[in-house]
Design an enzyme around this catalytic site. Structure first.
Site, PDB file in Angstrom:
ATOM      1  N   PHE A 139       0.830  -1.184   0.041  1.00  0.00           N
ATOM      2  CA  PHE A 139      -0.021   0.093  -0.040  1.00  0.00           C
ATOM      3  C   PHE A 139       1.034   1.344   0.061  1.00  0.00           C
ATOM      4  O   PHE A 139       1.609   1.341   0.867  1.00  0.00           O
ATOM      5  CB  PHE A 139      -0.919   0.067   1.233  1.00  0.00           C
ATOM      6  N   ASP A 224       9.171   2.784   1.939  1.00  0.00           N
ATOM      7  CA  ASP A 224       8.003   3.419   2.498  1.00  0.00           C
ATOM      8  C   ASP A 224       7.882   3.165   3.895  1.00  0.00           C
ATOM      9  O   ASP A 224       7.527   2.229   4.402  1.00  0.00           O
ATOM     10  CB  ASP A 224       6.816   2.893   1.522  1.00  0.00           C
ATOM     11  N   LYS A 253       2.241   9.892   8.205  1.00  0.00           N
ATOM     12  CA  LYS A 253       1.572   9.328   9.600  1.00  0.00           C
ATOM     13  C   LYS A 253       1.851  10.033  10.724  1.00  0.00           C
ATOM     14  O   LYS A 253       1.275  11.273  10.985  1.00  0.00           O
ATOM     15  CB  LYS A 253       1.627   8.014   9.564  1.00  0.00           C
TER      16      LYS A 253
END
Ligand code: PLP
Length: 397
Positions: A139, A224, A253
């Site tokens: 993702f 990532d 995040k």
């Protein structure tokens, strides 16, 4: 406003991309606790998907945001920004990166990473090197380039034709990865621990092998770390567990502790491919979001929260494994630090998540088989004991 009024307004005016949300609206947060519009208390074991690393209402973060808001919110990247320079330095000091660029979200940070990998080879005169290999079940975000990078058709199929030149291979299969490399490949992009698809860690040998394969073929490694970074796994970056250094990594995040900010981080030789005019952002790295980022990194240090993530993560997994012996519906406990996936073979992950919610605990589920647990890094043993007691009770029923 009452919950039913909020839901009515949402249904009338907000695009229905999130479907039937959990019927609750949180109003106030303090530490690991949240309170909803009806005054009910919840214990947050999800952190708004790994964002609220300091929990809610952390005094130092709130103070930093207030102070910066009173001074200056925004001024444009046409001018120098003190908090931006200091946050970039703080990231450089803690990681293998030499240079940082700030975005407003994770997907946008990954867009920056993809652009950087391509321009790096363009500037070397290698016009044909633009393909990126990423992993099945990965993702990387919801923009057009990042859905193409994401190895899950449910996110990309509705938007075909996709940006071409993304290739997908299975996680932990080094041979498949090496076989996928061609003259066109510019980079391999992966999450050290796949988060969104259910907490699947890269094997240590695999990630080391990926680094070696990238070096052998002269291509870049992009990690990532949007979910795994900022201490979540018990190290500042998850790649430290593997002793692997990427050429580019991305953050988002938890970086702003709830204020939107992302970052593309790279070694000097790669970062220098970006020259004036090559990339930009109106909001990215503005005074406010960088002040928040600085406060998050300072609190991680002041309160030893990365170490706490390691210790509490170990304790949490031990307690879950003990629970799995008594409750055979748990077939595996995965993850590192406070990024935890509980694999079930009873197909009732959503029901268990809903029961936790009814009892005032927030967790996530992935499909029918996986519970996803992401408490804030301030979580304590007694918080974990409270959750384990509830989960044991639910599983016993
Ligand atoms: C959440 C996430 C993203 C996307 O971040 P957004 O801020 O939602 O755009 C990308 N990669 C990983 C690994 C993530 O967990």
């Amino acid at each position: 406003m009452k919950l039913n009024e909020i839901i009515t307004k949402d249904k009338a005016c907000f695009m229905n991309t999130f479907g039937a949300r959990t019927p609750v609206c949180f109003e106030v947060g303090k530490g690991i606790n949240l309170w909803d519009t009806e005054g009910r208390r919840y214990v947050d074991f999800f952190s708004g998907i790994a964002v609220s690393a300091l929990g809610h209402g952390h005094p130092a973060l709130v103070e930093a945001i207030k102070t910066q808001a009173e001074k200056l919110l925004h001024c444009s990247n046409l001018y120098y920004i003190e908090t931006q320079a200091r946050l970039a330095e703080a990231i450089v000091n803690r990681t293998c990166a030499d240079k940082v660029f700030f975005s407003n979200s994770g997907a946008e940070a990954n867009e920056g990473a993809i652009k950087l990998a391509r321009i790096y080879f363009k500037k070397k005169g290698r016009q044909n090197k633009y393909e990126i290999i990423s992993l099945d079940k990965s993702f990387h975000g919801r923009t057009l380039a990042t859905v193409a990078a994401t190895g899950q058709k449910k996110y990309s199929d509705p938007y075909a034709p996709l940006l071409p030149s993304f290739v997908h291979v299975p996680l932990n299969d080094l041979e498949a990865l090496e076989n996928a490399i061609t003259d066109k490949t510019c980079a391999v992009m992966l999450e050290p621990i796949q988060g969104e698809s259910g907490v699947f860690p890269a094997d240590p040998d695999y990630l080391k092998g990926v680094r070696e394969v990238c070096d052998k073929h002269g291509i870049l490694l992009i990690l990532d770390e949007i979910q795994t970074g900022i201490g979540r796994t018990g190290k500042f970056l998850a790649c430290e567990h593997y002793d692997v250094k990427p050429d580019i990594f991305t953050l988002a995040k938890a970086l702003g502790g709830g204020v939107p900010i992302g970052a593309v981080c790279a070694t000097e030789s790669v970062a220098s491919a970006f020259e004036p005019g090559d990339h930009g952002s109106t909001f990215g790295g503005n005074p406010l979001s960088c002040a928040a980022g600085l406060a998050v990194l300072k609190a991680l240090d002041d309160e030893n929260l990365v170490e706490n993530a390691e210790l509490m993560g170990t304790y949490f997994r031990e307690r879950l494994l003990a629970l799995s012996i008594k409750n055979p519906c748990i077939s595996a406990v995965r993850g590192k630090g406070l990024m935890i996936g509980v694999q079930l073979h009873t197909g009732n992950a959503k029901e268990i998540k809903d029961k936790c919610f009814e009892n005032g605990y927030l967790i996530g589920n992935v499909g029918t088989d996986i519970l996803r647990i992401l408490p804030p890094l301030i979580v304590t043993k007694s918080d974990i004991d409270g959750f384990i007691a509830l989960l044991g009770k639910i599983l016993g029923e």
